[in-house]
Motif scaffolding. Sequence first.
Motif, PDB file in Angstrom:
ATOM      1  N   MET A  16       2.748   2.556   5.167  1.00 16.24           N
ATOM      2  CA  MET A  16       2.823   1.485   4.168  1.00 16.24           C
ATOM      3  C   MET A  16       1.506   1.475   3.403  1.00 16.24           C
ATOM      4  SD  MET A  16       4.837  -1.399   3.524  1.00 16.24           S
ATOM      5  CE  MET A  16       4.563  -2.497   2.130  1.00 16.24           C
ATOM      6  N   THR A  19      -2.735  -1.906  -1.883  1.00 18.31           N
ATOM      7  CA  THR A  19      -4.091  -2.398  -2.125  1.00 18.31           C
ATOM      8  C   THR A  19      -4.409  -3.528  -1.137  1.00 18.31           C
ATOM      9  OG1 THR A  19      -3.636  -1.931  -4.453  1.00 18.31           O
ATOM     10  CG2 THR A  19      -5.673  -3.082  -3.968  1.00 18.31           C
ATOM     11  N   PHE A  20      -3.378  -4.289  -0.787  1.00 21.04           N
ATOM     12  CA  PHE A  20      -3.511  -5.389   0.179  1.00 21.04           C
ATOM     13  C   PHE A  20      -4.680  -6.316  -0.186  1.00 21.04           C
ATOM     14  CE2 PHE A  20      -1.664  -1.851   2.904  1.00 21.04           C
ATOM     15  CZ  PHE A  20      -0.363  -2.266   2.700  1.00 21.04           C
ATOM     16  N   HIS A  24       0.145  -9.882   2.267  1.00 17.47           N
ATOM     17  CA  HIS A  24       0.953 -11.117   2.289  1.00 17.47           C
ATOM     18  C   HIS A  24       2.263 -10.856   3.042  1.00 17.47           C
ATOM     19  CE1 HIS A  24       3.372  -9.311  -0.908  1.00 17.47           C
ATOM     20  NE2 HIS A  24       2.286  -9.162  -1.676  1.00 17.47           N
ATOM     21  N   HIS A  27       4.659  -7.850   2.149  1.00 18.14           N
ATOM     22  CA  HIS A  27       4.330  -6.545   2.745  1.00 18.14           C
ATOM     23  C   HIS A  27       4.841  -6.467   4.190  1.00 18.14           C
ATOM     24  CE1 HIS A  27       0.660  -6.939  -0.075  1.00 18.14           C
ATOM     25  NE2 HIS A  27       1.445  -6.044  -0.630  1.00 18.14           N
ATOM     26  N   LYS A  54      -5.603   0.830 -10.768  1.00 18.32           N
ATOM     27  CA  LYS A  54      -6.201  -0.496 -10.963  1.00 18.32           C
ATOM     28  C   LYS A  54      -7.689  -0.315 -11.236  1.00 18.32           C
ATOM     29  CE  LYS A  54      -2.795  -2.677  -7.939  1.00 18.32           C
ATOM     30  NZ  LYS A  54      -2.481  -3.438  -6.733  1.00 18.32           N
ATOM     31  N   THR A 115       7.751   1.866   0.060  1.00 20.80           N
ATOM     32  CA  THR A 115       7.272   1.265  -1.193  1.00 20.80           C
ATOM     33  C   THR A 115       8.225   0.150  -1.622  1.00 20.80           C
ATOM     34  OG1 THR A 115       8.577   2.521  -2.791  1.00 20.80           O
ATOM     35  CG2 THR A 115       6.556   3.553  -2.023  1.00 20.80           C
ATOM     36  N   GLY A 116       7.713  -0.768  -2.403  1.00 22.06           N
ATOM     37  CA  GLY A 116       8.556  -1.753  -3.069  1.00 22.06           C
ATOM     38  C   GLY A 116       9.158  -1.141  -4.323  1.00 22.06           C
ATOM     39  N   ASP A 118       8.915  -1.836  -7.429  1.00 28.13           N
ATOM     40  CA  ASP A 118       8.015  -1.609  -8.575  1.00 28.13           C
ATOM     41  C   ASP A 118       7.237  -0.308  -8.409  1.00 28.13           C
ATOM     42  OD1 ASP A 118       6.788  -3.128  -6.411  1.00 28.13           O
ATOM     43  OD2 ASP A 118       4.995  -3.222  -7.650  1.00 28.13           O
ATOM     44  N   ARG A 143      12.586  -5.826  -4.204  1.00 30.66           N
ATOM     45  CA  ARG A 143      11.492  -6.775  -4.429  1.00 30.66           C
ATOM     46  C   ARG A 143      11.896  -7.689  -5.578  1.00 30.66           C
ATOM     47  NH1 ARG A 143       4.979  -5.749  -5.623  1.00 30.66           N
ATOM     48  NH2 ARG A 143       4.526  -7.989  -5.490  1.00 30.66           N
ATOM     49  N   LEU A 166      11.223 -11.895  -0.645  1.00 31.42           N
ATOM     50  CA  LEU A 166      10.085 -12.811  -0.688  1.00 31.42           C
ATOM     51  C   LEU A 166       9.385 -12.609  -2.032  1.00 31.42           C
ATOM     52  CD1 LEU A 166       8.532 -12.573   2.897  1.00 31.42           C
ATOM     53  CD2 LEU A 166      10.144 -14.240   1.988  1.00 31.42           C
ATOM     54  N   ILE A 168       6.628 -12.932  -3.500  1.00 26.77           N
ATOM     55  CA  ILE A 168       5.185 -13.115  -3.283  1.00 26.77           C
ATOM     56  C   ILE A 168       4.490 -11.873  -3.800  1.00 26.77           C
ATOM     57  CG2 ILE A 168       3.362 -13.511  -1.564  1.00 26.77           C
ATOM     58  CD1 ILE A 168       5.528 -14.435   0.406  1.00 26.77           C
ATOM     59  N   SER A 169       3.381 -12.043  -4.521  1.00 29.68           N
ATOM     60  CA  SER A 169       2.559 -10.894  -4.902  1.00 29.68           C
ATOM     61  C   SER A 169       1.102 -11.231  -4.615  1.00 29.68           C
ATOM     62  CB  SER A 169       2.732 -10.555  -6.385  1.00 29.68           C
ATOM     63  OG  SER A 169       2.090 -11.531  -7.186  1.00 29.68           O
ATOM     64  N   SER A 170       0.292 -10.182  -4.414  1.00 24.87           N
ATOM     65  CA  SER A 170      -1.143 -10.403  -4.210  1.00 24.87           C
ATOM     66  C   SER A 170      -1.764 -11.038  -5.441  1.00 24.87           C
ATOM     67  CB  SER A 170      -1.840  -9.075  -3.905  1.00 24.87           C
ATOM     68  OG  SER A 170      -1.317  -8.497  -2.738  1.00 24.87           O
ATOM     69  N   THR A 171      -1.287 -10.608  -6.625  1.00 24.26           N
ATOM     70  CA  THR A 171      -1.829 -11.180  -7.867  1.00 24.26           C
ATOM     71  C   THR A 171      -1.640 -12.693  -7.877  1.00 24.26           C
ATOM     72  OG1 THR A 171      -1.350  -9.145  -9.088  1.00 24.26           O
ATOM     73  CG2 THR A 171      -1.635 -11.156 -10.392  1.00 24.26           C
ATOM     74  N   ARG A 174      -4.035 -14.364  -5.431  1.00 24.14           N
ATOM     75  CA  ARG A 174      -5.401 -14.461  -5.975  1.00 24.14           C
ATOM     76  C   ARG A 174      -5.486 -15.564  -7.023  1.00 24.14           C
ATOM     77  NH1 ARG A 174      -4.536  -8.841  -6.232  1.00 24.14           N
ATOM     78  NH2 ARG A 174      -4.424  -8.853  -8.504  1.00 24.14           N
TER      79      ARG A 174
HETATM   80  P1  ATP Z   1      -0.757  -6.742  -6.787  1.00 24.97           P
HETATM   81  O1  ATP Z   1      -0.111  -7.956  -7.401  1.00 24.97           O
HETATM   82  O2  ATP Z   1      -2.242  -6.833  -6.661  1.00 24.97           O
HETATM   83  O3  ATP Z   1      -0.283  -5.432  -7.397  1.00 24.97           O
HETATM   84  P2  ATP Z   1       1.208  -6.513  -4.674  1.00 24.97           P
HETATM   85  O4  ATP Z   1       1.732  -7.813  -4.175  1.00 24.97           O
HETATM   86  O5  ATP Z   1       2.073  -5.733  -5.636  1.00 24.97           O
HETATM   87  O6  ATP Z   1      -0.256  -6.738  -5.260  1.00 24.97           O
HETATM   88  P3  ATP Z   1       0.400  -4.069  -3.428  1.00 24.97           P
HETATM   89  O7  ATP Z   1      -0.722  -3.940  -2.461  1.00 24.97           O
HETATM   90  O8  ATP Z   1       0.216  -3.617  -4.840  1.00 24.97           O
HETATM   91  O9  ATP Z   1       0.853  -5.629  -3.423  1.00 24.97           O
HETATM   92  O10 ATP Z   1       1.739  -3.423  -2.847  1.00 24.97           O
HETATM   93  C1  ATP Z   1       1.801  -2.509  -1.789  1.00 24.97           C
HETATM   94  C2  ATP Z   1       3.255  -2.106  -1.586  1.00 24.97           C
HETATM   95  O11 ATP Z   1       4.025  -3.229  -1.128  1.00 24.97           O
HETATM   96  C3  ATP Z   1       3.949  -1.636  -2.891  1.00 24.97           C
HETATM   97  O12 ATP Z   1       4.832  -0.582  -2.561  1.00 24.97           O
HETATM   98  C4  ATP Z   1       4.723  -2.869  -3.313  1.00 24.97           C
HETATM   99  O13 ATP Z   1       5.845  -2.538  -4.113  1.00 24.97           O
HETATM  100  C5  ATP Z   1       5.145  -3.458  -1.980  1.00 24.97           C
HETATM  101  N1  ATP Z   1       5.356  -4.908  -2.048  1.00 24.97           N
HETATM  102  C6  ATP Z   1       4.434  -5.832  -2.393  1.00 24.97           C
HETATM  103  N2  ATP Z   1       4.952  -7.071  -2.357  1.00 24.97           N
HETATM  104  C7  ATP Z   1       6.244  -6.946  -1.983  1.00 24.97           C
HETATM  105  C8  ATP Z   1       7.323  -7.891  -1.791  1.00 24.97           C
HETATM  106  N3  ATP Z   1       7.137  -9.202  -1.986  1.00 24.97           N
HETATM  107  N4  ATP Z   1       8.532  -7.398  -1.404  1.00 24.97           N
HETATM  108  C9  ATP Z   1       8.693  -6.051  -1.228  1.00 24.97           C
HETATM  109  N5  ATP Z   1       7.730  -5.125  -1.390  1.00 24.97           N
HETATM  110  C10 ATP Z   1       6.514  -5.547  -1.774  1.00 24.97           C
END
Ligand code: ATP
Length: 203
Positions: A16, A19-20, A24, A27, A54, A115-116, A118, A143, A166, A168-171, A174
Amino acid sequence: PMTSSTAGGPRRLGVMGGTFDPIHHGHLVAASEVAHLFELDEVIFVPTGRPWQKSESTVTSAEDRYLMTVIATASNPRFSVSRIDIDRPGPTYTIDTLREMRKIYGPEVELFFITGADALAKMLTWRNAADMFTLAHFVGCTRPGHRLTDPGLPKGGVSLVEVPALAISSTECRDRVRAGEPIWYLVPDGIVQYINKRHLYRQ
Ligand code: ATP
Ligand code: MG
């Protein structure tokens, strides 16, 4: 102990990458669900060194991201964290991650790169895309907000799976910290506490 229905066969390792920043529950759920569906023996979380997509200034130090990943996965006996990408100098390319994994774990293990949707959609733009499919099987997860489709990878090279949704995103995590909004329950409790302790994402 660590038996699975594939005990005796080659070890099945999930990888997996991410950037983590911060890790969250999106992931963690994706990794857990793929581990279940593909009967993986272990999922190795691999925080990126410098993500090539990035810009450097916006990414938290590798050590903080690594420690958060360790904290979030520590209680799961099938989850582990690798330093290979953060210890390799230069930008992180998945092809290098997979080659190093093969070197460490041997040619006989089966690698599943998770991977997700995106990230999957952009995979053909990744460096040495064609070679990546000879090193690992790819698993694309649903996702929220992204359409899950095979971007035209070699036949049999990718599986598309539905995981619990879920949004949820890291962005967003933050941004919420910066705005003084709570991130409880979006990330594990230990991550909320680590972010506060280290004053991450404040400005
Ligand atoms: P950022 O917003 O900074 O890009 P992110 O939430 O997309 O952060 P990453 O660290 O970029 O997190 O993602 C790592 C992997 O986890 C990628 O393959 C991404 O598609 C997947 N992923 C992230 N969030 C989810 C989610 N909520 N559901 C499914 N897959 C996810
Ligand atoms: Mg992302």
